[in-house]
Design a protein around this motif. Structure first.
Motif, mmCIF file in Angstrom:
data_model
loop_
_atom_site.group_PDB
_atom_site.id
_atom_site.type_symbol
_atom_site.label_atom_id
_atom_site.label_comp_id
_atom_site.label_asym_id
_atom_site.label_seq_id
_atom_site.Cartn_x
_atom_site.Cartn_y
_atom_site.Cartn_z
ATOM 1 N N PRO A 36 -122.068 -24.557 -64.895
ATOM 2 C CA PRO A 36 -120.690 -24.868 -65.389
ATOM 3 C C PRO A 36 -120.672 -25.073 -66.992
ATOM 4 N N PHE A 37 -121.876 -25.195 -67.393
ATOM 5 C CA PHE A 37 -121.998 -25.373 -69.023
ATOM 6 C C PHE A 37 -121.597 -24.132 -69.944
ATOM 7 N N VAL A 38 -121.501 -22.984 -69.243
ATOM 8 C CA VAL A 38 -121.353 -21.826 -69.925
ATOM 9 C C VAL A 38 -119.876 -21.118 -69.231
ATOM 10 N N VAL A 39 -119.234 -20.830 -70.245
ATOM 11 C CA VAL A 39 -117.895 -20.454 -69.686
ATOM 12 C C VAL A 39 -117.530 -19.395 -70.805
ATOM 13 N N ASP A 40 -117.023 -18.421 -70.577
ATOM 14 C CA ASP A 40 -116.667 -17.251 -71.304
ATOM 15 C C ASP A 40 -115.483 -17.445 -72.134
ATOM 16 N N PRO A 41 -115.246 -17.540 -73.282
ATOM 17 C CA PRO A 41 -113.917 -18.003 -73.910
ATOM 18 C C PRO A 41 -112.754 -17.077 -73.627
ATOM 19 N N ASP A 42 -112.924 -15.882 -73.498
ATOM 20 C CA ASP A 42 -112.191 -15.055 -73.315
ATOM 21 C C ASP A 42 -111.389 -15.123 -71.905
ATOM 22 N N LEU A 43 -112.232 -15.815 -70.836
ATOM 23 C CA LEU A 43 -111.727 -15.840 -69.679
ATOM 24 C C LEU A 43 -111.166 -17.274 -69.363
ATOM 25 N N THR A 44 -111.195 -18.173 -70.107
ATOM 26 C CA THR A 44 -110.534 -19.382 -70.218
ATOM 27 C C THR A 44 -109.159 -19.322 -70.257
ATOM 28 N N MET A 45 -108.380 -20.114 -69.117
ATOM 29 C CA MET A 45 -107.084 -20.191 -69.228
ATOM 30 C C MET A 45 -106.540 -21.252 -70.259
ATOM 31 N N TRP A 46 -107.346 -22.286 -70.130
ATOM 32 C CA TRP A 46 -107.020 -23.522 -70.815
ATOM 33 C C TRP A 46 -108.570 -24.434 -71.050
ATOM 34 N N GLN A 47 -108.567 -25.112 -72.355
ATOM 35 C CA GLN A 47 -109.693 -25.719 -72.445
ATOM 36 C C GLN A 47 -109.359 -26.755 -73.510
ATOM 37 N N CYS A 48 -110.010 -27.994 -73.329
ATOM 38 C CA CYS A 48 -110.095 -29.060 -74.398
ATOM 39 C C CYS A 48 -111.090 -29.898 -74.426
ATOM 40 N N GLY A 49 -111.542 -30.362 -75.681
ATOM 41 C CA GLY A 49 -112.557 -31.316 -75.902
ATOM 42 C C GLY A 49 -111.990 -32.618 -76.336
ATOM 43 N N GLY A 50 -112.726 -33.680 -75.934
ATOM 44 C CA GLY A 50 -112.264 -35.008 -76.686
ATOM 45 C C GLY A 50 -113.023 -36.092 -75.667
ATOM 46 N N GLU A 51 -112.167 -37.307 -75.795
ATOM 47 C CA GLU A 51 -112.759 -38.338 -74.966
ATOM 48 C C GLU A 51 -112.474 -37.922 -73.291
ATOM 49 N N PHE A 52 -113.372 -38.529 -72.631
ATOM 50 C CA PHE A 52 -113.234 -37.935 -71.170
ATOM 51 C C PHE A 52 -111.900 -38.500 -70.384
ATOM 52 N N LEU A 53 -111.239 -39.666 -70.609
ATOM 53 C CA LEU A 53 -110.095 -39.875 -69.800
ATOM 54 C C LEU A 53 -109.020 -39.012 -70.526
ATOM 55 N N ASP A 54 -108.913 -38.702 -71.776
ATOM 56 C CA ASP A 54 -108.025 -37.733 -72.379
ATOM 57 C C ASP A 54 -108.092 -36.463 -71.798
ATOM 58 N N VAL A 55 -109.148 -35.852 -71.883
ATOM 59 C CA VAL A 55 -109.169 -34.425 -71.272
ATOM 60 C C VAL A 55 -109.051 -34.273 -70.035
ATOM 61 N N ALA A 56 -109.625 -35.233 -69.154
ATOM 62 C CA ALA A 56 -109.667 -35.102 -67.718
ATOM 63 C C ALA A 56 -108.023 -35.257 -67.392
ATOM 64 N N GLY A 57 -107.255 -36.235 -68.046
ATOM 65 C CA GLY A 57 -105.861 -36.506 -67.764
ATOM 66 C C GLY A 57 -105.037 -35.271 -67.865
ATOM 67 N N GLN A 58 -105.432 -34.608 -69.236
ATOM 68 C CA GLN A 58 -104.696 -33.340 -69.532
ATOM 69 C C GLN A 58 -104.953 -32.092 -68.696
ATOM 70 N N LEU A 59 -106.194 -32.096 -67.978
ATOM 71 C CA LEU A 59 -106.575 -31.060 -66.879
ATOM 72 C C LEU A 59 -105.473 -31.408 -65.706
ATOM 73 N N LEU A 60 -105.691 -32.735 -65.378
ATOM 74 C CA LEU A 60 -104.739 -32.817 -64.136
ATOM 75 C C LEU A 60 -103.388 -32.732 -64.236
ATOM 76 N N GLY A 61 -102.954 -32.856 -65.443
ATOM 77 C CA GLY A 61 -101.508 -32.648 -65.601
ATOM 78 C C GLY A 61 -101.076 -31.559 -65.716
ATOM 79 N N LEU A 62 -101.843 -30.389 -65.784
ATOM 80 C CA LEU A 62 -101.468 -28.828 -66.227
ATOM 81 C C LEU A 62 -100.702 -28.597 -64.857
ATOM 82 N N PRO A 63 -99.644 -27.412 -65.214
ATOM 83 C CA PRO A 63 -99.056 -27.107 -64.102
ATOM 84 C C PRO A 63 -99.884 -26.121 -63.412
#
Length: 77
Positions: A36-63
């Motif tokens: 899971p640590f290797v992901v092709d950026p051309d295949l990524t639909m969405w990505q975010c880096g930062g503090e754990f709670l922030d990025v997890a919350g953003q991901l779970l909030g996606l439509p």
């Protein structure tokens, strides 16, 4: 790390520490759960880096991903 397969997507959060995390969404077929640590950026639909709670919350909030229903067809309702 946590990962969920949801409505045709693979959503992953990699936490290196409380203040350093990466979250991403790819199509289910484009994910490699063995690495899971290797992901092709051309295949990524969405990505975010930062503090754990922030990025997890953003991901779970996606439509739901484009082309996927916001309603679960198997819910019976």
């Amino acid at each position: 790390m946590f990962r969920r397969v949801w409505r045709g997507t693979n959503e992953t959060v990699l936490a290196l520490s409380e203040s350093e995390a990466l979250a991403y969404r790819v199509a289910e077929g484009d994910a490699d759960p063995a690495d899971p640590f290797v992901v092709d950026p051309d295949l990524t639909m969405w990505q975010c880096g930062g503090e754990f709670l922030d990025v997890a919350g953003q991901l779970l909030g996606l439509p739901a991903a484009p082309g996927q229903s916001a309603f679960d067809r198997n819910s019976g309702g």
